[in-house]
Scaffold this motif. Structure first.
Motif, PDB file in Angstrom:
ATOM      1  N   ASN A   1       0.995  -1.138   0.026  1.00 44.04           N
ATOM      2  CA  ASN A   1       0.053   0.107  -0.081  1.00 44.04           C
ATOM      3  C   ASN A   1       0.994   1.186   0.065  1.00 44.04           C
ATOM      4  OD1 ASN A   1      -1.900   1.963   0.280  1.00 44.04           O
ATOM      5  ND2 ASN A   1      -2.490   1.248   2.446  1.00 44.04           N
ATOM      6  N   PRO A   2       0.999   1.991  -1.329  1.00 45.94           N
ATOM      7  CA  PRO A   2       1.951   2.925  -1.130  1.00 45.94           C
ATOM      8  C   PRO A   2       1.101   4.368  -1.106  1.00 45.94           C
ATOM      9  CG  PRO A   2       1.350   2.559  -3.450  1.00 45.94           C
ATOM     10  CD  PRO A   2       0.812   1.590  -2.509  1.00 45.94           C
ATOM     11  N   THR A   3       0.017   4.237  -0.864  1.00 47.78           N
ATOM     12  CA  THR A   3      -0.833   5.376  -0.506  1.00 47.78           C
ATOM     13  C   THR A   3      -0.876   5.837   0.897  1.00 47.78           C
ATOM     14  OG1 THR A   3      -2.943   4.353  -0.110  1.00 47.78           O
ATOM     15  CG2 THR A   3      -2.346   4.692  -2.465  1.00 47.78           C
ATOM     16  N   HIS A   4      -1.565   7.038   1.172  1.00 46.62           N
ATOM     17  CA  HIS A   4      -1.906   7.411   2.451  1.00 46.62           C
ATOM     18  C   HIS A   4      -3.069   7.334   3.322  1.00 46.62           C
ATOM     19  CE1 HIS A   4       1.894  10.032   1.965  1.00 46.62           C
ATOM     20  NE2 HIS A   4       1.450  10.363   0.789  1.00 46.62           N
ATOM     21  N   THR A   5      -3.749   6.037   2.658  1.00 48.14           N
ATOM     22  CA  THR A   5      -4.987   5.608   3.058  1.00 48.14           C
ATOM     23  C   THR A   5      -4.917   4.191   3.415  1.00 48.14           C
ATOM     24  OG1 THR A   5      -6.095   7.279   1.658  1.00 48.14           O
ATOM     25  CG2 THR A   5      -7.681   5.649   2.503  1.00 48.14           C
ATOM     26  N   THR A   6      -5.464   3.656   4.451  1.00 46.31           N
ATOM     27  CA  THR A   6      -5.783   2.318   4.782  1.00 46.31           C
ATOM     28  C   THR A   6      -6.617   1.538   3.777  1.00 46.31           C
ATOM     29  OG1 THR A   6      -5.218   2.870   7.400  1.00 46.31           O
ATOM     30  CG2 THR A   6      -6.382   0.730   6.562  1.00 46.31           C
ATOM     31  N   ALA A   7      -6.102   0.484   3.358  1.00 49.21           N
ATOM     32  CA  ALA A   7      -6.904  -0.453   2.692  1.00 49.21           C
ATOM     33  C   ALA A   7      -7.421  -1.559   3.046  1.00 49.21           C
ATOM     34  CB  ALA A   7      -5.843  -0.984   1.372  1.00 49.21           C
ATOM     35  N   GLN A   8      -8.508  -2.091   2.671  1.00 52.90           N
ATOM     36  CA  GLN A   8      -9.058  -3.368   3.251  1.00 52.90           C
ATOM     37  C   GLN A   8      -9.315  -4.294   1.968  1.00 52.90           C
ATOM     38  OE1 GLN A   8     -12.884  -2.849   5.297  1.00 52.90           O
ATOM     39  NE2 GLN A   8     -13.302  -5.228   5.045  1.00 52.90           N
TER      40      GLN A   8
END
Length: 847
Positions: free
Chosen positions: A534-541
């Motif tokens: 996950n390279p973004t700044h948001t948690t992923a489910q």
């Protein structure tokens, strides 16, 4: 005749109240009958003449109006000065000769007094005024009194050239006009044509008897008596202030000086007294006007004066009509405007209730809103590692070889001004940044430039190769001119010993919400590890679904994997799907976008049987195109597969729906479609995988096309080797998306890379620009691919120092890089899609 009598009767009510003592009543009815024809005839003649002179009089009236306005202002100032002396003048019934000139007789006529107190000469003047006012045009109505007084004030001073009114006279006239705001000093039309006769006076008296209850008002004739005319001018100046709808009256009222409060109170009291006296004296004034004995003959008026009188009468008539209709027009306009506003508001409300949009039965499709271009980011998979005895989601790895070469090669292409964008490698969390090209200042980078400082247009590039970076890396590329820059990065791996001996390559991919893989294996000696990042700044489910030869595989524990920002996770697929030779995987992310890659390795006992970084498939569809398929010679394939039947080239197809899919296979070569005998009834069960051997194909480069009646995904397993006792290598070519636009791709730092280019449904034109190690661009190569053809482009044929290639296509070509090493190694890498900078966001419209 009846109309003329009505007009005369209305005028009789406006006769002066200050007259001689009332004589004996005299019946004036017979004389009125004799005088009526004369008045009617004169009135008609005057009306016709007035119409003929209307056009000429209009221009003269404008010039006189301006002059009258100037005089009115002067008179108003004089009236203001005399305002303080007015109360004293009002108390004096018989002023001294030195205080009031002879012209005061006209002013005294305007005061309301008893008939006995009026001298004989003043009675005569009042009768002459009554005689002049007797005949009036038909256009003059009773309701126009105020406008007549206002119009009289405009030109009254011209009617008294012999002797102008003094300040005292003006003040007296103004006071009387305020107390009795009726028409003042109307000129006589009859006096224009001939002298007033006894019959007209009798007619006036008769009309006066018909309206005894009307309030009388003093009127004077400026043509017959200059002194009386001066008094009339003063009265007209006061009337200006009362005529609100007359322009000259408004200016005169504005020019008046403010009045003393005490004087104003006295004036109000005096006006009340005069009003009472006027009401009592109305019958007496009417009878006095009706007495013919004391009426002197009217003197003929001067020609110029008569002409002015006629023009004034015409102006008064027009003003009277306007005065009567103006209030009505204003009120009507206001009512209509209010009504229109109410109707409009009602229409809007009604339309909203009648035509209100009904709620949509179906939700509208989600639209993607593009954001301004930002840094392009792509995730590069880590160096392949050997799985170290732990299964599940907490896998541990160890180096699988001692002689290993793992590299990250990147290319950054400049804009037309030869500005090379900034680029770097970092960890997932943004730490340990390694700058590849210097970043341009943001304000300068935002500027769109089409030429350099010397005015030259061209492109340059920067090739960077980073060694010994084993972990997952994020490649960042700066935008220029608010557009995403062209460039990409590639991971290549080669090991000559150990359990992970072989060649592997993988393109650094941009984050996405959905990933699909086909051709994974968990059979004996094979390991498949799914790497999520996950390279973004948001948690992923994240949720993971697996399909095998027999359908869906239970992965209930892989439906709610939480991946924090900057976090990675490795999932050993063998822990959920054991001993399967064909598996497809579907990864879905909610929240932050992620990247997914699969590291796969195999052993034949203790002999390495291949290592690869499996590329992701194109979106599931009814047509899957797999470019860059390399087939080993039939002789070598036979040797390898003698002991292990799985060491043959294979096509793996996975149905993504519950209904399964029927499909057929086409193979494209350099000369078009290749003749191959496949089963005509190929099919795959619902949510399952199917394997088709390709060992019937001769050695060479191909593109495999799968056409199905339902959405599927597909990949081809490639095998390279000759002696079963030696190590062999495998690689997976995945279905790809068509390349649209322009994109650059570096060549693998290990092995020799070539590009397979295929056109399926239509001819395609491709431009290939080879980039050398120093960043110099070679001349473009024009490649023409016919429909159903698959060709191979070797960058080394253009330049021995080739490090990357920039491709520009017309959206009909499929590309992939096929990497060959020693006689026992092979790798495959997908062509990266054109950079989009910052991804768009999904916006739901309605529903």
């Amino acid at each position: 005749m009846s109309d003329e009598k009505n007009v005369d009767s209305a005028d009789s009510a406006d006769q002066p109240t200050a007259q001689t003592p009332a004589p004996k009543p005299v019946s004036a009815q017979p004389e009125a009958k004799d005088a009526t024809p004369v008045s009617a005839t004169l009135s008609r003649a005057e009306a016709k003449a007035a119409k003929a002179r209307a056009k000429v009089d209009a221009k003269l009236e404008k010039a006189r109006a301006k002059e009258a306005q100037t005089r009115a202002k002067t008179e108003a100032k004089e009236a203001a000065k005399a305002a303080k002396a007015e109360p004293k003048a009002a108390k004096q019934e018989d002023p001294k000769p030195e205080q009031l000139p002879e012209a005061d007789s006209g002013a005294k006529d305007s005061k309301v007094t008893s008939p006995a107190a009026v001298p004989a000469d003043e009675q005569a003047e009042g009768k002459r005024a009554a005689q002049e006012q007797a005949p009036k045009p038909d256009s003059v109505q009773d309701g126009s009194a105020k406008d007549d007084s206002a119009k009289t004030s405009t030109v009254a001073p011209e009617a008294a050239p012999a002797k102008p009114a003094t300040a005292g006279e003006s003040a007296a006239g103004k006071t009387d006009a305020a107390a009795n705001p009726g028409p003042v000093a109307k000129p006589d039309h009859v006096a224009e044509a001939e002298p007033a006769k006894e019959e007209s006076a009798t007619a006036v008296a008769g009309n006066a008897d018909s309206a005894p209850a009307r309030e009388a008002e003093p009127k004077t004739s400026s043509a017959q008596d200059p002194e009386a005319g001066a008094a009339a001018a003063a009265v007209a100046a006061a009337g200006k202030a009362k005529a609100g709808d007359s322009q000259s009256g408004e200016e005169a009222a504005t020019a008046q000086a403010p009045e003393d409060p005490k004087a104003a109170k006295r004036r109000q009291k005096l006006e009340k007294v005069r009003a009472r006296k006027a009401a009592k004296a109305a019958p007496a004034a009417a009878s006095t006007a009706a007495h013919p004995a004391a009426e002197p003959e009217a003197e003929p008026a001067d020609g110029k004066v008569a002409e002015r009188r006629h023009k004034l009468d015409k102006a008064r008539a027009a003003a009277s009509k306007d005065a009567v209709s103006a209030p009505v027009r204003k009120k009507t306009g206001a009512v209509l405007l209010s009504l229109a506003a109410v109707v409009a508001a009602g229409a809007v409300v009604g339309a909203g209730s009648i035509f209100a949009p009904a709620p949509a039965e179906k939700s509208l499709p989600a639209a993607v809103t593009n954001l301004p271009a930002g840094d392009s980011s792509s995730v590069c998979p880590g160096t392949p590692q050997l799985l170290k005895g732990v299964e599940g989601t907490d896998a541990q790895f160890a180096p699988g070889a001692k002689d290993v070469s793992s590299n990250l090669r990147s290319i950054a292409v400049s804009d037309l001004a030869k500005r090379i964008p900034g680029s770097s490698f970092t960890k997932l969390d943004g730490s340990d940044a390694r700058q590849l090209t210097e970043r341009i200042a943001e304000d300068e980078a935002a500027e769109a430039r089409g030429a350099d400082e010397e005015g030259l247009t061209g492109r340059a590039s920067k090739i960077s190769t980073a060694n010994d970076i084993d972990g997952t890396q994020v490649y960042t590329l700066q935008p220029l001119g608010q557009l995403a820059s062209k460039g990409s990065a590639l991971r290549s791996y080669q090991a000559k010993d150990g359990d992970l001996a072989g060649l592997a390559a993988a393109t650094c991919q941009a984050p996405a919400s959905n990933w699909r893989f086909t051709g994974l294996q968990t059979s004996t000696g094979s390991t498949s590890v799914m790497h999520l990042a996950n390279p973004t700044h948001t948690t992923a489910q994240v949720s993971l679904r697996l399909r095998g030869p027999d359908g869906l595989i239970d992965t209930s524990t892989l439906q709610n994997i939480v991946l924090a920002a900057g976090e990675s996770r490795a999932i050993v697929l063998g822990g959920y799907a054991q001993d399967l030779n064909s598996i497809s995987a579907e990864v879905t992310s909610l929240g932050g976008k992620i990247t997914a890659s699969v590291q796969q390795a195999a052993l034949r006992g203790l002999t390495p049987s291949g290592v690869e970084l499996v590329g992701a498939n194109a979106t599931a569809s009814n047509s899957q195109v797999i470019p860059g398929v390399w087939i080993e010679s039939k002789e070598n394939v036979s040797k390898l597969s003698k002991d292990d039947k799985s060491l043959v080239p294979q096509l793996h197809v996975s149905a993504t729906g519950s209904s399964g899919a029927g499909f057929k296979v086409k193979v494209l070569g350099a000369d078009g479609e290749v003749a191959a005998s496949f089963d005509e009834n190929l099919a795959v069960d619902s949510d399952a995988t199917k394997v088709v051997n390709l060992n019937q194909l001769a050695g060479g480069y191909y593109t495999v096309v799968v056409e199905s009646d339902a959405p599927v995904t597909a990949a081809v397993k490639m095998v390279r080797g000759a002696d079963p006792k030696d190590s062999s290598d495998t690689a997976w070519a995945a279905s790809s998306n068509v390349l649209a636009g322009t994109q650059a791709m570096p060549l693998s730092a290990n092995g020799t890379g070539k590009f397979a280019i295929a056109a399926v449904a239509a001819d395609s034109a491709v431009e290939a620009v080879v980039v050398n190690k120093d960043g110099k661009l070679e001349d473009p190569e024009k490649l023409q691919i016919k429909a159903g053809q698959s060709i191979v482009f070797d960058p080394k044929s253009v330049s021995d120092d080739a490090q990357a290639v920039i491709f520009s296509t017309d959206a009909n070509a499929y590309l992939a890089q096929l990497v060959l090493g020693s006689d026992r190694s092979i790798a495959w890498a997908a062509m990266p899609q054109a950079n989009a900078g910052r991804d768009g966001i999904v916006v739901n419209i309605g529903g």
